[in-house]
Design an enzyme around this catalytic site. Structure first.
Site, PDB file in Angstrom:
ATOM      1  N   TYR A  39      -2.485 110.742  -6.953  1.00 12.30           N
ATOM      2  CA  TYR A  39      -1.603 111.389  -5.993  1.00 12.30           C
ATOM      3  C   TYR A  39      -2.092 111.175  -4.568  1.00 12.30           C
ATOM      4  O   TYR A  39      -3.290 111.186  -4.308  1.00 12.30           O
ATOM      5  CB  TYR A  39      -1.475 112.883  -6.331  1.00 12.30           C
ATOM      6  CG  TYR A  39      -0.750 113.065  -7.640  1.00 12.30           C
ATOM      7  CD1 TYR A  39       0.630 112.972  -7.702  1.00 12.30           C
ATOM      8  CD2 TYR A  39      -1.445 113.245  -8.822  1.00 12.30           C
ATOM      9  CE1 TYR A  39       1.299 113.086  -8.900  1.00 12.30           C
ATOM     10  CE2 TYR A  39      -0.784 113.364 -10.034  1.00 12.30           C
ATOM     11  CZ  TYR A  39       0.599 113.284 -10.062  1.00 12.30           C
ATOM     12  OH  TYR A  39       1.257 113.379 -11.251  1.00 12.30           O
ATOM     13  N   TYR A  82      10.456 122.131  -6.675  1.00 17.21           N
ATOM     14  CA  TYR A  82      10.138 120.945  -7.459  1.00 17.21           C
ATOM     15  C   TYR A  82       8.722 121.104  -7.985  1.00 17.21           C
ATOM     16  O   TYR A  82       7.784 121.268  -7.211  1.00 17.21           O
ATOM     17  CB  TYR A  82      10.245 119.677  -6.599  1.00 17.21           C
ATOM     18  CG  TYR A  82       9.777 118.435  -7.313  1.00 17.21           C
ATOM     19  CD1 TYR A  82      10.366 118.042  -8.516  1.00 17.21           C
ATOM     20  CD2 TYR A  82       8.739 117.663  -6.812  1.00 17.21           C
ATOM     21  CE1 TYR A  82       9.941 116.909  -9.189  1.00 17.21           C
ATOM     22  CE2 TYR A  82       8.311 116.520  -7.478  1.00 17.21           C
ATOM     23  CZ  TYR A  82       8.916 116.155  -8.663  1.00 17.21           C
ATOM     24  OH  TYR A  82       8.492 115.036  -9.340  1.00 17.21           O
ATOM     25  N   ARG A  93      -5.516 124.033 -24.017  1.00 17.48           N
ATOM     26  CA  ARG A  93      -4.085 124.107 -24.305  1.00 17.48           C
ATOM     27  C   ARG A  93      -3.869 125.040 -25.490  1.00 17.48           C
ATOM     28  O   ARG A  93      -4.693 125.133 -26.381  1.00 17.48           O
ATOM     29  CB  ARG A  93      -3.524 122.717 -24.593  1.00 17.48           C
ATOM     30  CG  ARG A  93      -3.533 121.861 -23.342  1.00 17.48           C
ATOM     31  CD  ARG A  93      -2.992 120.476 -23.547  1.00 17.48           C
ATOM     32  NE  ARG A  93      -3.286 119.680 -22.343  1.00 17.48           N
ATOM     33  CZ  ARG A  93      -3.475 118.394 -22.327  1.00 17.48           C
ATOM     34  NH1 ARG A  93      -3.382 117.695 -23.447  1.00 17.48           N
ATOM     35  NH2 ARG A  93      -3.748 117.777 -21.200  1.00 17.48           N
ATOM     36  N   GLY A  96      -2.372 129.898 -23.531  1.00 17.56           N
ATOM     37  CA  GLY A  96      -1.516 130.673 -22.632  1.00 17.56           C
ATOM     38  C   GLY A  96      -1.672 130.334 -21.160  1.00 17.56           C
ATOM     39  O   GLY A  96      -1.044 130.971 -20.306  1.00 17.56           O
ATOM     40  N   GLY A  98      -0.895 127.378 -19.457  1.00 12.67           N
ATOM     41  CA  GLY A  98       0.318 126.749 -18.929  1.00 12.67           C
ATOM     42  C   GLY A  98       1.466 127.740 -18.838  1.00 12.67           C
ATOM     43  O   GLY A  98       2.227 127.739 -17.861  1.00 12.67           O
ATOM     44  N   HIS A 120      10.112 116.190 -13.211  1.00 10.76           N
ATOM     45  CA  HIS A 120      10.266 114.925 -13.933  1.00 10.76           C
ATOM     46  C   HIS A 120       9.259 114.903 -15.085  1.00 10.76           C
ATOM     47  O   HIS A 120       8.122 115.348 -14.920  1.00 10.76           O
ATOM     48  CB  HIS A 120       9.982 113.730 -13.018  1.00 10.76           C
ATOM     49  CG  HIS A 120      10.949 113.615 -11.889  1.00 10.76           C
ATOM     50  ND1 HIS A 120      10.692 114.121 -10.644  1.00 10.76           N
ATOM     51  CD2 HIS A 120      12.181 113.053 -11.826  1.00 10.76           C
ATOM     52  CE1 HIS A 120      11.720 113.882  -9.841  1.00 10.76           C
ATOM     53  NE2 HIS A 120      12.641 113.230 -10.534  1.00 10.76           N
ATOM     54  N   ILE A 129       8.324 118.321 -22.964  1.00  6.46           N
ATOM     55  CA  ILE A 129       9.755 118.621 -23.057  1.00  6.46           C
ATOM     56  C   ILE A 129       9.963 119.889 -23.881  1.00  6.46           C
ATOM     57  O   ILE A 129      10.712 120.790 -23.488  1.00  6.46           O
ATOM     58  CB  ILE A 129      10.523 117.418 -23.647  1.00  6.46           C
ATOM     59  CG1 ILE A 129      10.446 116.236 -22.664  1.00  6.46           C
ATOM     60  CG2 ILE A 129      11.967 117.789 -23.965  1.00  6.46           C
ATOM     61  CD1 ILE A 129      10.791 114.891 -23.286  1.00  6.46           C
TER      62      ILE A 129
END
Length: 169
Positions: A39, A82, A93, A96, A98, A120, A129
């Site tokens: 980034y 965004y 992971r 809890g 995230g 995205h 997803i």
């Protein structure tokens, strides 16, 4: 401001802290570990300027995740959020972290009467997803060749819309 929550099966504490100049290196280190993309300075400037919309997550005082957002003005002056990145180190992971990060941004968006949040996701990232769908995000668009130097290059745009009620006076 640090927010804490007791959670997990082992009396674990998950806390969130704002991204600031003094701790932005934590975000940079997490991003190197989590994402196949490097980034640029604008990303970090956007994260810093988003205020409470970008957070670092600590699991028993260890920095293990982050959400970084950018606030955007739509036509008509309405704001939308965004989600540039949301990531949690693999060993943490399912604890809890995230969920806490995303719920923070969802709650803040609703309190500030922001009607849309979007992000995205690489088309093969089924875990992401599935995660976002649990929170009411829907695939609203497919963009071919969105990513450079990673395969697949295509992404989905996932969006969540809120009913916008005017601020109470």
């Amino acid at each position: 401001m640090v927010e804490g929550v007791e959670g997990g099966k082992r009396g674990v504490t998950i806390t969130l802290d704002g991204v600031r100049d003094k701790n932005v290196m934590q975000l940079k280190k997490l991003n190197v570990a989590l994402f196949p993309v490097r980034y640029n300075d604008k990303y970090y400037a956007d994260a810093l300027s988003s205020g409470d919309f970008s957070k670092l997550a600590y699991f028993n005082d260890i920095c293990v995740g982050a959400i970084a957002c950018r606030l955007e003005k739509k036509e008509g002056g309405l704001l939308r959020v965004y989600i540039m990145t949301l990531g949690v180190l693999a060993p943490y992971r399912g604890e809890g972290v995230g969920t806490k990060l995303l719920n923070h941004v969802l709650d803040l968006s609703q309190r500030q009467h922001i009607g849309e949040i979007y992000l995205h996701v690489q088309t093969n990232n089924e875990d992401a997803i599935k995660f976002y769908r649990k929170f009411g995000f829907e695939i609203t668009e497919t963009i071919e060749n969105y990513y450079v130097n990673i395969t697949p290059a295509d992404c989905y745009v996932l969006s969540k819309f809120f009913e916008q009620s005017p601020p109470k006076k």
